[in-house]
Design an enzyme around this catalytic site. Structure first.
Site, PDB file in Angstrom:
ATOM      1  N   ASP A 120       0.745  -1.264  -0.096  1.00 51.90           N
ATOM      2  CA  ASP A 120       0.048  -0.213  -0.109  1.00 51.90           C
ATOM      3  C   ASP A 120       0.713   1.343   0.032  1.00 51.90           C
ATOM      4  O   ASP A 120       0.655   2.132  -0.968  1.00 51.90           O
ATOM      5  CB  ASP A 120      -0.948   0.112   1.293  1.00 51.90           C
ATOM      6  CG  ASP A 120      -2.022  -1.083   1.233  1.00 51.90           C
ATOM      7  OD1 ASP A 120      -1.649  -2.163   0.434  1.00 51.90           O
ATOM      8  OD2 ASP A 120      -2.850  -0.798   1.643  1.00 51.90           O
ATOM      9  N   SER A 470      -9.732   1.118   3.808  1.00 55.85           N
ATOM     10  CA  SER A 470      -8.902  -0.043   2.919  1.00 55.85           C
ATOM     11  C   SER A 470      -9.422  -0.010   1.632  1.00 55.85           C
ATOM     12  O   SER A 470     -10.441   0.200   1.341  1.00 55.85           O
ATOM     13  CB  SER A 470      -9.027  -1.420   3.767  1.00 55.85           C
ATOM     14  OG  SER A 470      -8.520  -2.367   3.040  1.00 55.85           O
TER      15      SER A 470
END
Length: 555
Positions: A120, A470
Site C-alpha cells: 500500500d 482499506s
C-alpha cells in the site's frame, strides 16, 4: 553521469577504494551506477519474494551495461497492522519511505533508480521519492497474490483477505462458526504477492502503468508467474535507456499523467486511498490537480470493471482478460494519449498494442457497468474541503441516504458498538479524530466496514470518517472528511441524532444544521490534544497537512 561525483578524478581515490571493496573494478567505473530500491521484508506477504525480483532486475542491468546497487527501505503490511496501534504508523511510513530513498540516492550519487515496491504505502512513497529526486527512474512491483480457494459442500469458491475480515462479522452474528472461520483463514492468502483484489496495493501498482512509470504488465502479472521475473529483467534493461536519454520522472508525471491515472482508477473502481496517494505524488511532481478535477474525470469516464471488493473478480482474472493495457485500450477516447511512459512509447501507443477487452472482466466502453467512474469526491457543510467514496462499491439503495448520526471518537469505540449489536438500519456511523493529525496517522476503518458488511448492514448503514478506508472496503463509506475533527472541522461539531444527508449522485455530504449552529458548537469543542507526544508520530502530527492535499508534510 551523476555517479562521476564519486568515481572520477584523483580526489575520488578514497571513494573508488571503498567501491572496490564491494567487488567493483576499473571497468565498472565506466558504467552507470543504478540504485535498486528494494522493499523486501519477511514480515509482509507482498514483499517476501522481492529478492527474486531484485536479482532479475540486476540481471537486466548487467546485460545492458550498468552496475546495480541494491538497498532496502521499509514496508508495512496494512492487514497485520489493522485495528490496533500499528495502523497509526501505516500512512506515516509513506513519508519515511520517500525520505529514506532520497537519502540513499543523494548520498551515493546514483545515475538512475529501479524501484521495487508492492504494498500500500510503499508504491506512493517510492513514486514521491522518484519525483523529488527527478533522476531517471522506473518501477517493477512484486505482483498480486493469487486468490485462495475454499472448498465447502463440494463447491470451490475464490476467497481473499477481505473474505476473512467480513467473516468475522458473520461469526459475530451467528452466521458462521469459528471452525468455518478457521478453514477460511487457512486458505484465503495462499502465497506471496499483494492481496488479490483491487485493494490499495494493486490499485497503486496498476496506476503506476497509467502514470507511465512502469512497463506493461506491472499491475496485473501474478507474483508467482514467470512473466513477472521477465518483466523485472526488462525493467533492469530499460533503466539504461532512460539514463541514456535522460528521461526523468517529471518528464513523465505531468498533469496529463495524473489525469490518466485517475481515468484508469475510476474505470477500475480502485481504492479510495489512491486519491490520497496520487495527490501526494502530484504534489512532489509539481503537477497541479484538484479534487474537483477528479469528479470531472469520474463524471465522464465509464466504470468498466467490478473487481473485489466491488465484484467477483480478482487481479489474476484482470490479467487473463488483457491487463491494464486492455483497459486503457477501451479508455482511449478519454485519455491524454500523448502522455509519455518509461517504455519510450506514449500511453496511446501502449493502448493500441494491447489486446481487445473480453467484455466480461473488462467491459467494453460501449457496455460499461456505469457511465460514471468508480470514485466520487463529496462536498458540503460536513466536508467543506471534500471527502472520498468508492461509489462503485456502494449498493444502489445507499447512493442517497438520510439518517441519524451515531458518534464515536475512535475506531475502537465504533467497533465495540457494532459487535455489541448497537447499530441499527438507517444509522450513520461517524468515526472522528482519526484523521492525519487526530489519529494520528489516519487509520483505515476496515474492521468497522467489514463487520457491517459481514452482518448484512452495508446496504442499510452508512459510515463517515476523517480517517481512511482499506481498498477492501465496500459499502456507503465516506472517508477523508476534511477538515478533520482535530483541525476543528465541522465533523467535530456533530452530536448523536444529528440528521446526515448523503447524495453521492450529486456529490453532497451535509448535516441538517445551520452554519451558525455549527460554528456555535465548534466554539465549545475543547482544543485538540495530540494523542502521542513522543517519537516519530509526534513529529508527524506537527507537520502533516490535510487529507484534501494528500496528507503530505508542510512545505
Amino acid at each position: 553521469m551523476k555517479s562521476e561525483d564519486v568515481k572520477l578524478g584523483i580526489e575520488r581515490a578514497p571513494h573508488r577504494s571503498l567501491l572496490r571493496a564491494l567487488g567493483l573494478n576499473t571497468e565498472s567505473f565506466q558504467k552507470p551506477f543504478i540504485g535498486i530500491v528494494n522493499s523486501f521484508t519477511e514480515v509482509v506477504p507482498g514483499h517476501i519474494h522481492l529478492r527474486r525480483i531484485s536479482e532479475a532486475v540486476k540481471e537486466g542491468i548487467n546485460a545492458a551495461g550498468g552496475v546495480g546497487f541494491e538497498f532496502n527501505t521499509i514496508a508495512v503490511c496494512d492487514g497485520i497492522a489493522m485495528n490496533h496501534a500499528g495502523m497509526k504508523y501505516s500512512l506515516p511510513s509513506r513519508e519515511i519511505i520517500a525520505n529514506t530513498v532520497e537519502i540513499m540516492a543523494m548520498a551515493h550519487a546514483f545515475d538512475g533508480l529501479v524501484f521495487i515496491p508492492n504494498c500500500d504505502k510503499v508504491v506512493p512513497g517510492m513514486l514521491m521519492a522518484a519525483c523529488r529526486l527527478n533522476i531517471p527512474s522506473i518501477f517493477v512491483s512484486g505482483g498480486p497474490m493469487l486468490a485462495g480457494r475454499l472448498r465447502k459442500n463440494d463447491q470451490v469458491s475464490c476467497v481473499d483477505l477481505n473474505s476473512v475480515f467480513e467473516a468475522v462479522g458473520q461469526v459475530a452474528k451467528g452466521q458462521m462458526t469459528e471452525e468455518e472461520l478457521l478453514e477460511l483463514e487457512k486458505v484465503a492468502c495462499p502465497g506471496c504477492g499483494s492481496c488479490a483484489g483491487m485493494f490499495t496495493a494493486n490499485t497503486m501498482n496498476c496506476l503506476t502503468e497509467a502514470l507511465g512509470m512502469a512497463l506493461p504488465g506491472n499491475g496485473t502479472i501474478p507474483a508467482v508467474d514467470s512473466r513477472r521475473t521477465q518483466l523485472a529483467k526488462d525493467t533492469g534493461r530499460q533503466i539504461l535507456k532512460l539514463i541514456k536519454d535522460n528521461t526523468c520522472p517529471k518528464d513523465i508525471i505531468t498533469p496529463d499523467a495524473i489525469y490518466n491515472a485517475f481515468s484508469l482508477d475510476v474505470a477500475l473502481g480502485g481504492s479510495t486511498n489512491s486519491v490520497l496517494h496520487v495527490m501526494a505524488v502530484a504534489h512532489e511532481a509539481g503537477a497541479d490537480f484538484s479534487l474537483e478535477e477528479i469528479n470531472r474525470v469520474s463524471d465522464t469516464t465509464p466504470n468498466l470493471c467490478k473487481l473485489r471488493p466491488s465484484g467477483p473478480y480478482h487481479i489474476e482474472n484482470l490479467d487473463q482478460a488483457g491487463g491494464i493495457g486492455s483497459v486503457l485500450k477501451e479508455l482511449k477516447p478519454w485519455l491524454k494519449n500523448d502522455a509519455r511512459t518509461v517504455s519510450g512509447k506514449t500511453i496511446g501507443q501502449m493502448a493500441d498494442a494491447a489486446p481487445k477487452a473480453d467484455n466480461k472482466v473488462i467491459r467494453f466502453a460501449s457496455n460499461p457497468y456505469s457511465p460514471k467512474g468508480g470514485l466520487a469526491i463529496l462536498f458540503g457543510n460536513l466536508a467543506p474541503s471534500g471527502s472520498v467514496v468508492k461509489r462503485s462499491a456502494v449498493a444502489p439503495e445507499m447512493m442517497v441516504h438520510r439518517g441519524p448520526a451515531r458518534i464515536f471518537d475512535s475506531e475502537e469505540l465504533a467497533t465495540k458498538a457494532i459487535m455489541g449489536g448497537k447499530i441499527i438500519p438507517g444509522d450513520v456511523l461517524v468515526i472522528r479524530y482519526e484523521g492525519p493529525k487526530g489519529g494520528p496517522g489516519m487509520r483505515e476503518m476496515l474492521t468497522p466496514t467489514s463487520l457491517l458488511a459481514g452482518m448484512g448492514l452495508d446496504k442499510e448503514v452508512a459510515l463517515i470518517t476523517d480517517g481512511r478506508f482499506s481498498g477492501a472496503t465496500r459499502g456507503a463509506a465516506m472517508g477523508h472528511v476534511s477538515p478533520e475533527a482535530a483541525a476543528r472541522g465541522p465533523i467535530a461539531a456533530l452530536q448523536d441524532g444529528d440528521m446526515i444527508n448523503i447524495d453521492i449522485h450529486n456529490y453532497k455530504l451535509s448535516v441538517e444544521l445551520s452554519d451558525e449552529e455549527i460554528q456555535k458548537r465548534l466554539a465549545n469543542v475543547p482544543a485538540f490534544k495530540p494523542k502521542i507526544t513522543s517519537g516519530y508520530l509526534k513529529y508527524y502530527t506537527e507537520n502533516v497537512t490535510s487529507a484534501s492535499t494528500g496528507a503530505v508534510f508542510k512545505d
